[in-house]
Design a protein around this motif. Structure first.
Motif, short mmCIF file in Angstrom:
data_model
loop_
_atom_site.label_atom_id
_atom_site.label_comp_id
_atom_site.label_asym_id
_atom_site.label_seq_id
_atom_site.Cartn_x
_atom_site.Cartn_y
_atom_site.Cartn_z
N ASP A 135 37.36 47.33 27.21
CA ASP A 135 37.87 48.42 28.06
C ASP A 135 39.12 49.07 27.46
O ASP A 135 39.69 49.97 28.05
CB ASP A 135 38.12 47.96 29.49
N LYS A 136 39.54 48.60 26.30
CA LYS A 136 40.63 49.19 25.51
C LYS A 136 41.94 49.31 26.29
O LYS A 136 42.68 50.27 26.15
CB LYS A 136 40.23 50.56 24.95
N ASP A 137 42.25 48.26 27.08
CA ASP A 137 43.51 48.28 27.84
C ASP A 137 44.60 47.43 27.19
O ASP A 137 45.68 47.25 27.75
CB ASP A 137 43.27 47.82 29.28
N GLY A 138 44.34 46.88 25.99
CA GLY A 138 45.34 46.07 25.30
C GLY A 138 45.32 44.60 25.68
O GLY A 138 46.17 43.84 25.25
N PHE A 139 44.33 44.20 26.48
CA PHE A 139 44.18 42.81 26.91
C PHE A 139 42.71 42.42 26.80
O PHE A 139 41.82 43.23 27.06
CB PHE A 139 44.59 42.63 28.38
N VAL A 140 42.46 41.16 26.44
CA VAL A 140 41.11 40.61 26.50
C VAL A 140 41.10 39.71 27.73
O VAL A 140 41.89 38.76 27.82
CB VAL A 140 40.74 39.83 25.22
N THR A 141 40.24 40.06 28.68
CA THR A 141 40.20 39.38 29.98
C THR A 141 38.75 39.08 30.37
O THR A 141 37.81 39.46 29.66
CB THR A 141 40.84 40.25 31.07
N ASP A 142 38.61 38.49 31.54
CA ASP A 142 37.27 38.25 32.08
C ASP A 142 36.51 39.56 32.28
O ASP A 142 35.28 39.58 32.23
CB ASP A 142 37.36 37.49 33.41
N LYS A 143 37.22 40.64 32.51
CA LYS A 143 36.57 41.95 32.65
C LYS A 143 35.85 42.32 31.35
O LYS A 143 34.73 42.84 31.38
CB LYS A 143 37.60 43.02 33.01
N ASP A 144 36.47 42.02 30.21
CA ASP A 144 35.84 42.29 28.92
C ASP A 144 34.62 41.40 28.71
O ASP A 144 33.62 41.83 28.13
CB ASP A 144 36.85 42.11 27.78
N VAL A 145 34.72 40.14 29.17
CA VAL A 145 33.58 39.23 29.10
C VAL A 145 32.42 39.81 29.91
O VAL A 145 31.27 39.82 29.45
CB VAL A 145 33.95 37.81 29.58
N ALA A 146 32.71 40.30 31.12
CA ALA A 146 31.68 40.89 31.97
C ALA A 146 31.05 42.12 31.30
O ALA A 146 29.83 42.31 31.37
CB ALA A 146 32.26 41.26 33.33
N LEU A 147 31.86 42.92 30.65
CA LEU A 147 31.33 44.09 29.94
C LEU A 147 30.44 43.66 28.78
O LEU A 147 29.40 44.29 28.52
CB LEU A 147 32.48 44.98 29.45
N ALA A 148 30.81 42.59 28.10
CA ALA A 148 29.98 42.07 27.01
C ALA A 148 28.67 41.52 27.55
O ALA A 148 27.60 41.72 26.95
CB ALA A 148 30.74 40.98 26.24
#
Length: 162
Positions: A135-148
């Motif tokens: 999501d290009k917000d400068g953090f790798v989070t669970d939200k990025d895992v969900a997007l993957a």
């Protein structure tokens, strides 16, 4: 300030066992989340990369030779391989992984001078960070895992997995 930096470096050295950034976003967070808040910021990742680099730079010349890079990897690999009971499979995996480590060294040494600078090492890590930060917000989070996970379900196979 110096005491804070030393304390922070000691904490990170203990918390950062991984040398390479994982291709799995879930594992990436587990390995790179130095402060335990469930996410990895760009700055947190850069700090961890610096500590990893310094730990591998055995002769303290500010670069990683192939022997330093491959040697550090081999140490971690031996721990993983010790869990494989079949000696033939263990040997085969060792040979495959060590060949890959040498290839990775060649890729990271972008100026082809026979050594990896911290800049080269960091640039590679930041490319991986960028792939995980969907999501290009400068953090790798669970939200990025969900997007993957969503991309994987849609059949969008990617270099970086959930």
């Amino acid at each position: 300030m110096k005491h804070l930096l030393i304390t922070t470096a000691a904490l990170i050295a203990f918390a950062a066992p991984a040398f390479a950034a994982s291709h799995s976003s879930t594992v990436f967070i587990e390995e790179q989340d130095l402060n335990g808040d469930g996410k990895v910021s760009t700055e947190e990742f850069k700090t961890g990369r610096k500590v990893e680099f310094v730990k591998a730079d055995f002769n303290e010349d500010g670069t990683l030779s192939e022997a330093e890079y491959v040697g550090e990897f081999e140490g971690r690999l031996m721990i993983r391989l010790s869990k494989i009971a079949d000696p033939e499979k263990r040997l085969e995996e060792n040979q495959r992984q060590m060949r890959q480590a040498k290839v990775r060294f060649g890729v990271l040494d972008t100026d082809k001078n026979g050594a990896i600078s911290f800049g080269e090492y960091l640039a590679s890590g930041l490319r991986m960070f960028g792939m995980h930060d969907r999501d290009k917000d400068g953090f790798v989070t669970d939200k990025d895992v969900a997007l993957a996970e969503k991309a994987a379900k849609e059949g969008k196979n990617d270099f970086v997995q959930p």
